[in-house]
Design an enzyme around this catalytic site. Structure first.
Site, PDB file in Angstrom:
ATOM      1  N   LYS A  52       0.853  -1.112  -0.053  1.00  0.00           N
ATOM      2  CA  LYS A  52       0.065  -0.001   0.114  1.00  0.00           C
ATOM      3  C   LYS A  52       0.859   1.230  -0.044  1.00  0.00           C
ATOM      4  O   LYS A  52       1.907   1.369   0.586  1.00  0.00           O
ATOM      5  CB  LYS A  52      -0.910  -0.052   1.155  1.00  0.00           C
ATOM      6  CG  LYS A  52      -1.843   1.059   1.076  1.00  0.00           C
ATOM      7  CD  LYS A  52      -2.892   0.910   2.273  1.00  0.00           C
ATOM      8  CE  LYS A  52      -3.939   1.950   2.270  1.00  0.00           C
ATOM      9  NZ  LYS A  52      -4.916   2.159   3.314  1.00  0.00           N
ATOM     10  N   SER A  65     -10.184  -0.331   6.776  1.00  0.00           N
ATOM     11  CA  SER A  65      -9.493  -0.137   5.422  1.00  0.00           C
ATOM     12  C   SER A  65      -8.992  -1.396   4.998  1.00  0.00           C
ATOM     13  O   SER A  65      -8.431  -1.210   3.586  1.00  0.00           O
ATOM     14  CB  SER A  65      -8.707   1.234   5.465  1.00  0.00           C
ATOM     15  OG  SER A  65      -9.259   2.242   5.606  1.00  0.00           O
ATOM     16  N   SER A 114      -9.710   2.216   2.444  1.00  0.00           N
ATOM     17  CA  SER A 114      -8.913   2.748   1.740  1.00  0.00           C
ATOM     18  C   SER A 114      -7.845   1.977   1.128  1.00  0.00           C
ATOM     19  O   SER A 114      -7.376   2.281   0.044  1.00  0.00           O
ATOM     20  CB  SER A 114      -8.147   4.063   2.429  1.00  0.00           C
ATOM     21  OG  SER A 114      -7.228   3.220   3.357  1.00  0.00           O
TER      22      SER A 114
END
Length: 486
Positions: free
Chosen positions: A78, A177, A153
């Site tokens: 990420k 997330s 996210s």
């Protein structure tokens, strides 16, 4: 079956038995990225040295070196996890060209294990969002339906696994997330106990809530990766000092006698009927195979969303103050004096959702409203933690839906922040209480989109929830993570 369709545990065995090489596996994943990335948009930055990384693993194996089980497995990271020499943007204009001079602590075992880093995954800007639509660069699409969001996210991390563009990925979870996009993309996602994985090098959103965790196609996958990255870190003052067992080696799929709490508050208004039906079907299956189902109540759940957004926004307001155009990152080109530079840099560098949360956080921390909002939110946070602790006196795990619905259409909720925030209604309590939770697929909607259920454990009970998830995975014959429609 293509190599990219297999899970990490299967590929690890194949690599160790020399049924395929790390280079062959990496080429297969890279070919998949070339074929599907334009449609999915999971990546922000791709690494150009993947094959060199893989070749080094093959050479080490040929030389007879003892390698980690994850050596040669492609992994995506990420884009809010610092990677030395690899652009780390948080999907924001503010950090569009930032290349860190250091690695996050979690990257050290990843590199040492010989995993092949394929690139950095798209996300909501500074991890603020539930759909990966607030990224400065592009929107990520759900591989199961390209018209739908992948969740957020960590949407890029989840979508890459579901699309076969990575075997494993790392995400971060502040209020759901990891788990919410895992649910929407039909993969497995683990949010570990707060403090069990170092946050050093994770670009901070809400420091008391953020936690790095793994995505995979199976429970074994996330157990393998979590076992690699967990542990105490002197660089993180919130890191828990304790002995961590190997979760993968201790997986046990028996659900006989497992006490499962089902809180009524997670099945009320706002949860789609097809989500409830899928989760209750999973509960019935577990009960038929020896689990003990207990109906419980967590009454403060109704205050969780308000509590979460007050605390998270307050911490974001503080953490994002460092992005001012002085030391690194974006700086406005035209300004008149230092104060004007601050204002223009932050106005131009941050997106709307980030600015919205900074303003909310600054408001609740202001002298006139601190007691009315932030102080009360912290009191509710304590109450939520106490309610979970009491529930775990009688339960081994707590089972809930992961998300209130299947994936929604791109653009459907982006104009309504309150509706978007409600996407986290089933997940934020876990972060508020600092607990571990795993999301696993439990069915599909009428339109064929994945649905997920969440297994919540007591602090540092990752083994318990992964065992329960593994037991369910075996009962349903495994999860089929790769999107068949892509």
């Amino acid at each position: 079956m293509k190599l990219f369709e297999k899970n990490a545990a299967e590929l690890s065995a194949m690599l160790q038995n020399k049924e395929c090489s790390a280079v062959e596996l990496t080429k297969d994943v890279l070919d998949r990225i070339d074929a599907k990335e334009s449609a999915v948009g999971a990546y922000v930055t791709r690494c150009e040295d993947c094959l060199e990384q893989a070749e080094a693993v093959d050479n080490a194996r040929a030389a007879g070196e003892e390698l980690h089980p994850l050596a040669g497995i492609p992994i995506g990271i990420k884009d809010n996890i610092s990677t030395k020499g690899i652009r780390t943007t948080c999907s924001s204009k503010m950090l569009e060209n930032y290349v860190p001079p250091f690695d996050a602590t979690v990257m050290q075992p990843v590199r040492k294990a010989g995993m092949v880093i394929t690139g950095k995954m798209n996300m909501d800007e500074f991890a603020m969002g539930s759909s990966t639509e607030t990224s400065y660069f592009h929107t990520t699409h759900n591989p199961h339906n390209l018209d739908c969001v992948p969740g957020g996210s960590s949407g890029g991390s989840a979508a890459a696994v579901a699309a076969g563009e990575a075997i494993l990925t790392l995400g971060s979870d502040t209020g759901g997330s990891i788990r919410q996009p895992a649910s929407l993309c039909g993969v497995v996602g683990l949010k570990p106990t707060y403090g069990s994985v170092s946050r050093y090098g994770l670009v901070a959103f809400a420091s008391s809530l953020d936690q790095i965790g793994p995505f995979g196609k199976s429970v074994k996958d996330v157990a393998l990766l979590q076992s690699l990255i967990q542990g105490h870190d002197n660089m993180d003052a919130t890191s828990a000092y304790r002995n961590y067992a190997n979760l993968y080696e201790n997986l046990n799929g028996s659900v006989q006698g497992l006490r499962i709490g089902v809180p009524k508050e997670y099945f009320g208004e706002g949860i789609d009927a097809e989500v409830k039906d899928a989760v209750f079907a999973a509960i019935n299956l577990l009960e038929q195979n020896g689990a003990v189902i207990k109906n419980i109540s967590l009454p403060s759940t109704e205050y969780a969303i308000n509590t979460y957004y007050i605390i998270a926004s307050a911490e974001a307001s503080s953490n994002l103050a460092r992005f001012d155009g002085v030391k690194y990152g974006f700086r406005a080109k035209n300004y008149d004096g230092l104060t004007d530079m601050y204002e223009k840099t932050r106005s131009e560098g941050f997106g709307d959702e980030v600015k919205r949360r900074i303003m909310l956080g600054t408001f609740v921390l202001s002298s006139g409203f601190y007691d009315a909002y932030y102080k009360k939110a912290k009191l509710v946070q304590r109450r939520i933690g106490q309610e979970f602790a009491a529930a775990f006196q009688d339960c081994d795990v707590i089972l809930t839906p992961t998300a209130p619905s299947a994936a929604f259409k791109i653009g459907e909720n982006i104009g309504d922040p309150l509706k978007m925030y409600y996407s986290d209604v089933c997940t934020v309590t876990v972060n508020i209480a600092g607990l571990p939770a795993v999301s696993v697929p439990c069915g599909k909607s009428a339109s064929g989109l994945p649905l997920g259920m969440q297994l919540i454990g007591n602090k540092f009970a990752e083994q318990t929830i992964l065992n329960a998830a593994y037991g369910y995975e075996q009962l349903v014959g495994g999860f089929h993570a790769i999107a068949e429609t892509l």
